[in-house]
Scaffold this active site. Structure first.
Site, short mmCIF file in Angstrom:
data_model
loop_
_atom_site.label_atom_id
_atom_site.label_comp_id
_atom_site.label_asym_id
_atom_site.label_seq_id
_atom_site.Cartn_x
_atom_site.Cartn_y
_atom_site.Cartn_z
N GLU A 135 -4.25 17.66 -11.13
CA GLU A 135 -4.73 18.03 -12.46
C GLU A 135 -6.24 18.26 -12.49
OE1 GLU A 135 -3.28 16.50 -16.80
OE2 GLU A 135 -2.45 15.63 -15.01
N HIS A 155 0.52 14.17 -29.25
CA HIS A 155 -0.18 12.92 -28.90
C HIS A 155 -0.87 12.32 -30.12
CE1 HIS A 155 -0.35 14.21 -24.39
NE2 HIS A 155 0.72 13.49 -24.64
N LYS A 209 7.83 23.06 -13.49
CA LYS A 209 6.95 21.90 -13.30
C LYS A 209 6.56 21.77 -11.82
CE LYS A 209 5.56 17.34 -14.28
NZ LYS A 209 5.63 16.11 -15.05
N ARG A 211 -2.30 22.40 -14.17
CA ARG A 211 -1.31 21.49 -14.70
C ARG A 211 -1.45 21.29 -16.21
NH1 ARG A 211 0.77 16.45 -11.04
NH2 ARG A 211 2.19 15.62 -12.56
N GLU A 233 11.06 18.66 -24.85
CA GLU A 233 10.27 18.99 -23.65
C GLU A 233 10.81 20.30 -23.06
OE1 GLU A 233 7.02 18.03 -22.43
OE2 GLU A 233 7.91 16.13 -23.06
N HIS A 287 1.38 19.49 -26.82
CA HIS A 287 1.15 18.06 -26.73
C HIS A 287 -0.08 17.56 -27.47
CE1 HIS A 287 4.43 18.09 -23.91
NE2 HIS A 287 4.30 16.82 -23.63
N ARG A 301 0.81 -1.23 0.00
CA ARG A 301 0.00 0.00 0.00
C ARG A 301 0.84 1.27 0.00
NH1 ARG A 301 -2.55 -3.31 3.60
NH2 ARG A 301 -4.34 -4.37 2.70
N ASN A 361 0.90 20.63 -20.87
CA ASN A 361 0.62 19.93 -22.12
C ASN A 361 0.76 20.84 -23.34
OD1 ASN A 361 0.06 17.17 -21.41
ND2 ASN A 361 -1.64 18.03 -20.24
N LYS A 418 3.19 11.75 -10.89
CA LYS A 418 2.29 10.91 -11.69
C LYS A 418 3.05 9.63 -12.02
CE LYS A 418 0.55 13.62 -15.10
NZ LYS A 418 -0.37 13.80 -16.23
N HIS A 432 9.20 11.23 -28.38
CA HIS A 432 8.19 12.10 -27.80
C HIS A 432 8.56 13.58 -27.94
CE1 HIS A 432 5.04 13.50 -25.17
NE2 HIS A 432 5.95 14.10 -24.40
N1 LIG Z 1 5.02 10.56 -15.14
C1 LIG Z 1 5.11 11.62 -15.90
O1 LIG Z 1 4.73 12.73 -15.49
C2 LIG Z 1 5.69 11.49 -17.27
C3 LIG Z 1 6.01 12.64 -17.99
C4 LIG Z 1 6.60 12.49 -19.24
C5 LIG Z 1 6.86 11.23 -19.74
N2 LIG Z 1 6.52 10.12 -19.02
C6 LIG Z 1 6.78 8.77 -19.54
O2 LIG Z 1 8.17 8.64 -19.73
C7 LIG Z 1 8.42 7.66 -20.74
C8 LIG Z 1 9.51 8.16 -21.65
O3 LIG Z 1 10.67 8.38 -20.88
P1 LIG Z 1 12.08 8.63 -21.55
O4 LIG Z 1 11.97 9.56 -22.68
O5 LIG Z 1 13.00 8.95 -20.43
O6 LIG Z 1 12.41 7.23 -22.25
P2 LIG Z 1 12.91 5.82 -21.68
O7 LIG Z 1 12.69 5.70 -20.23
O8 LIG Z 1 12.34 4.78 -22.56
O9 LIG Z 1 14.49 5.90 -21.94
C9 LIG Z 1 14.96 5.93 -23.27
C10 LIG Z 1 16.10 4.93 -23.47
O10 LIG Z 1 17.29 5.48 -22.95
C11 LIG Z 1 17.94 4.52 -22.11
N3 LIG Z 1 18.67 5.29 -21.10
C12 LIG Z 1 18.14 5.98 -20.07
N4 LIG Z 1 19.09 6.65 -19.43
C13 LIG Z 1 20.25 6.37 -20.05
C14 LIG Z 1 21.59 6.79 -19.84
N5 LIG Z 1 21.90 7.68 -18.89
N6 LIG Z 1 22.53 6.29 -20.66
C15 LIG Z 1 22.21 5.45 -21.65
N7 LIG Z 1 20.96 5.04 -21.91
C16 LIG Z 1 19.99 5.49 -21.12
C17 LIG Z 1 16.82 3.69 -21.58
O11 LIG Z 1 17.28 2.43 -21.13
C18 LIG Z 1 15.90 3.60 -22.77
O12 LIG Z 1 16.32 2.58 -23.63
C19 LIG Z 1 7.09 7.43 -21.43
O13 LIG Z 1 6.59 6.17 -21.05
C20 LIG Z 1 6.19 8.53 -20.90
O14 LIG Z 1 4.85 8.13 -20.81
C21 LIG Z 1 5.95 10.25 -17.80
ZN LIG Z 2 5.71 15.48 -22.85
#
Ligand SMILES: NC(=O)c1ccc[n+]([C@@H]2O[C@H](COP(=O)([O-])OP(=O)(O)OC[C@H]3O[C@@H](n4cnc5c(N)ncnc54)[C@H](O)[C@@H]3O)[C@@H](O)[C@H]2O)c1
Ligand SMILES: [Zn+2]
Length: 344
Positions: free
Chosen positions: A215, A235, A205, A224, A177, A231, A113, A228, A135, A247
């Site tokens: 949100e 999206h 942020k 919040r 971003e 976005h 939990r 976006n 989130k 992205h």
């Molecule tokens: N929770 C939120 O508020 C929020 C906001 C934006 C995005 N997201 C989520 O985040 C995800 C995308 O995250 P991302 O863009 O970080 O991609 P990701 O987590 O897929 O990372 C991209 C790639 O880079 C590699 N990697 C990471 N750090 C590294 C490093 N220092 N050296 C070498 N390789 C490395 C990872 O293993 C992966 O293969 C999506 O699923 C999205 O929905 C969440």
């Molecule tokens: Zn984004």
């Protein structure tokens, strides 16, 4: 640690620090709950960013990509933690990009939990976005991020040393971003060195999250939702699924589109549109649509955006700054898609 900036996420009794700087991972042990005897470190193969929680710990490796953000992975993690004997007094540390922090963060939110989690984002996108704000979510076959929880971390360590190994494409995705944050603030972020620039994005942020943690969007209070910016089209491009866009690249195109749309609606002038194109260009991000887009499909997808409240909804710049605009004429949305150009 050479230069270190701490940004506080002001959430009352759940407030937490975000440390930004080279070498801040060294602060991990001191930021963990002193009562935590064991720490589960969640990461991915290939990240190779070692952290030292300063007490008994074990590394749990998850897979790569959106398919890994699943309830199956959450179950695997929770079962492995249970077999290892992780108790509700212990803690989780997520070391990775958004896939790791979203998945490990959600598993931490539901295991016993709720267990404290510290995020150590290792992608630029993770540092300025995914790891901040609480989130967490995993995907279902029916859609992205459909099962999740608001679960604030107890600290976030944005150690810029991690970025040394980040692939170029991932770095650019984070810059997309970051480009968004230029327009959410009056500051000229581009002229700042990396650490204060990341910290400025975190600050924006963090402040938006502190004002609107869950949100609670209304048309009067953008809250919040302004995060976006850029976005809605991003999206739609991602949902269409055919385009080779990270992205942040989709967001970059979405920012230029949002600017052109705001100009079409008479909300901003062409100089302000030029500013959007300049920032996106300086980060060497795309500003044109993929050559083979179907504009009618994109308008349909944009009207189904989950942020849509009343007809086509966008976050748009204007005389009062960036705000949520509802009921945008689909003909305008279509016209501007035709105007922003196609990549060769
Ligand atoms: N929770 C939120 O508020 C929020 C906001 C934006 C995005 N997201 C989520 O985040 C995800 C995308 O995250 P991302 O863009 O970080 O991609 P990701 O987590 O897929 O990372 C991209 C790639 O880079 C590699 N990697 C990471 N750090 C590294 C490093 N220092 N050296 C070498 N390789 C490395 C990872 O293993 C992966 O293969 C999506 O699923 C999205 O929905 C969440
Ligand atoms: Zn984004």
């Amino acid at each position: 640690v050479t230069e270190e900036v701490t940004v506080e996420v002001r959430l009352g009794d759940r407030a937490y620090p975000v440390l930004v700087g080279s070498g801040v991972r060294a602060r991990l042990a001191a930021l963990l709950d002193p009562a935590a005897r064991r720490v589960a470190v969640v990461t991915q193969a290939g990240i190779g960013f070692d952290v030292d929680p300063g007490r008994e710990h074990k590394v749990f490796t998850i897979g790569h990509g959106e398919a890994t953000k699943s309830l199956g992975t959450v179950e695997d993690l929770c079962r492995a933690w249970s077999r290892w004997g992780l108790t509700r007094a212990d803690q989780v540390v997520a070391v990775g990009g958004g896939v790791v922090t979203d998945t490990a963060g959600f598993a931490a939110a539901v295991y016993h939990r709720g267990l404290g989690v510290v995020h150590v984002p290792t992608t630029l996108l993770g540092m300025v976005d995914a790891a901040i704000g609480g989130k967490t979510a995993v995907n279902l076959p029916e859609g992205k991020n459909l099962v999740g929880a608001f679960w604030q971390p107890t600290a976030v360590l944005c150690d810029t040393d991690a970025l040394a190994t980040l692939p170029e494409r991932e770095r650019r995705s984070g810059l997309g971003e970051m480009a968004k944050y230029h327009f959410l603030t009056g500051e000229d972020l581009a002229s700042q060195p990396l650490v204060p620039r990341i910290a400025a994005c975190v600050r924006i942020k963090a402040d938006v999250v502190a004002a609107d943690e869950r949100e609670n969007v209304t048309t009067d209070v953008a809250g919040r939702a302004i995060l976006n910016y850029g976005h809605t089209l991003a999206h739609a491009l991602e949902t269409a699924g055919r385009y080779d866009l990270r992205h942040g690249e989709a967001v970059a195109i979405g920012l230029v589109y949002a600017a052109e749309l705001a100009a079409d609606l008479g909300r901003i002038d062409s100089a302000r549109v030029g500013e959007h194109r300049r920032v996106v260009g300086e980060y060497e991000l795309p500003s044109a649509l993929p050559p083979d887009v179907d504009p009618a499909e994109l308008v349909t997808l944009m009207s189904r955006d989950k942020k849509a409240l009343n007809g086509l909804t966008f976050v748009l710049d204007g005389p009062d700054g960036i705000e949520v605009v509802t009921g945008v004429d689909p003909a305008a949305a279509r016209r501007v898609l035709d105007r922003i150009g196609r990549a060769p």
